[in-house]
Design an enzyme around this catalytic site. Structure first.
Site, PDB file in Angstrom:
ATOM      1  N   ASP A   1     131.816  76.359 -15.047  1.00 29.37           N
ATOM      2  CA  ASP A   1     133.120  76.719 -14.484  1.00 29.37           C
ATOM      3  C   ASP A   1     133.016  78.082 -13.823  1.00 29.37           C
ATOM      4  OD1 ASP A   1     135.775  77.363 -13.945  1.00 29.37           O
ATOM      5  OD2 ASP A   1     136.499  76.916 -15.963  1.00 29.37           O
TER       6      ASP A   1
ATOM      7  N   SER B   1     143.778  77.395 -17.136  1.00 29.28           N
ATOM      8  CA  SER B   1     143.511  77.898 -15.800  1.00 29.28           C
ATOM      9  C   SER B   1     144.615  78.858 -15.367  1.00 29.28           C
ATOM     10  CB  SER B   1     143.352  76.720 -14.839  1.00 29.28           C
ATOM     11  OG  SER B   1     142.802  77.130 -13.618  1.00 29.28           O
TER      12      SER B   1
ATOM     13  N   HIS C   1     135.378  72.875 -15.379  1.00 27.12           N
ATOM     14  CA  HIS C   1     136.784  73.245 -15.293  1.00 27.12           C
ATOM     15  C   HIS C   1     137.638  71.987 -15.238  1.00 27.12           C
ATOM     16  CE1 HIS C   1     139.920  76.190 -14.285  1.00 27.12           C
ATOM     17  NE2 HIS C   1     140.470  75.204 -13.596  1.00 27.12           N
TER      18      HIS C   1
END
Length: 355
Positions: free
Chosen positions: A293, A198, A323
């Protein structure tokens, strides 16, 4: 007594969570509800069950009223989803000198690994606002144990106290430290990879670009797990999956407003790496995305640009996952299966680049 109950609550909630995941599959399906299908994908039962339990508990998303509240929520989630500490991995805390002050770091090594070998410098996710060494401790132990490598996890400064580019400056300093001290860390400058998930994937990609262009030793490999690489464009996956799949559209706005409050900074290729004029010459990469995601499409767009620029790249979408799945390994078999596949790609990538 009230204090004792407060301390015991996360332990009890964690036990309940594990109890639910231990139920027979038909019962878990009954709790989770009918399968979720969207964009030609079906959400994994493990992921759907977690989302249902979060909804029942009144939790929605990763942001908070304040950064402190969001960080507390992350620490709580880590306790809930964490499992027994992986065996056969040795971890040692370290301090890394940087212009903004010493950085906390943690070096992981498989207990039976005594010879020099690859080192993965890892940057945790959390929207540049939350997350720390402990939130990603299980992941880094897993990578070290099953990839058979050393992992240096870096605790960079967080926003809004330290907005862009403070986190990147710290990560560059940590990479430089690893290269300068490779022998002492059990590696060589030519055997150091970067990785992150991320926001950490964003930082790893930016460090790789900086090192390649600035004359630092180029990383041997980059592991980019659902990376954030473009803060300027809303893509289709953000519209499809921006609500109800853990990372929300609101979260993404909240994180970016704290990390890069000046909108002009969002066009800086050090943040929006996808906008860099030239990606040629970058290290080989593995770009991992999750089907449900909001960051999916920008990660895959970055992988495509790398490939078009002549960079060897493996792109792997896990179409049934959400995610954050790499931090959920202890509670669901599907999360661990995906992580084993990622580790396999990392091992292969490092082996192919061995010098």
């Amino acid at each position: 007594m009230a204090k004792v109950l407060e301390l015991m609550q996360p332990v009890l909630e964690a036990a309940v969570l594990r109890g639910v995941y231990a139920l027979p599959r038909p019962v878990r399906r009954l709790i989770a509800g009918s399968p979720v299908r969207l964009d030609g994908q079906e959400l994994a039962l493990d992921a759907q069950l977690l989302l249902k339990l979060l909804k029942l508990s009144g939790r929605d998303g990763l942001s908070g009223v304040t950064p402190e509240a969001a960080r507390a929520g992350m620490r709580r989630s880590t306790k809930l989803t964490g499992g027994p500490r992986l065996s056969d991995v040795v971890a040692a805390d370290r301090r890394i000198p940087a212009d903004g002050g010493d950085l906390a770091a943690r070096l992981y090594r498989p207990r039976d690994l005594t010879e020099p070998g690859p080192l993965l410098v890892y940057f945790h996710g959390g929207g540049w606002v939350i997350g720390d060494l402990d939130s990603h401790d299980d992941l880094c132990r897993f990578l070290a144990k099953h990839a058979g490598i050393r992992v240096l996890s870096v605790d960079y400064r967080l926003a809004p106290e330290h907005p862009f580019p403070a986190a990147l400056d710290d990560c560059v300093a940590a990479y430089r430290y690893a290269a300068d001290n490779a022998t002492e860390l059990g590696s060589r400058p030519e055997s150091i990879a970067v990785g992150g998930d991320s926001a950490g994937g964003n930082l790893a990609a930016s460090v790789a670009l900086h090192a390649t262009r600035s004359g630092l030793v180029r990383p041997v490999f980059q592991l980019l797990i659902y990376p954030a690489v473009d803060a300027t464009t809303r893509r289709r996956s953000r519209e499809l999956f921006g609500d109800g799949f853990l990372l929300t559209d609101r979260d993404m706005n909240w994180f970016m407003d704290h990390y890069a409050p000046d909108a002009a900074d969002r066009y800086d290729p050090r943040l929006s790496v996808l906008l860099a004029d030239d990606l040629s010459g970058l290290p080989p990469a593995c770009v991992v995305t999750a089907g449900f995601d909001p960051l999916r499409d920008e990660g895959e767009a970055y992988a495509q640009r790398l490939a078009e620029s002549g960079v060897p790249v493996v792109t792997r979408r896990f179409p049934d996952l959400i995610h954050g799945f790499v931090n959920l390994r202890p509670i669901g078999t599907r999360f661990q299966e995906a992580l084993f596949e990622i580790v396999g790609t990392l091992r292969a990538g490092l082996e192919l680049q061995r010098v």
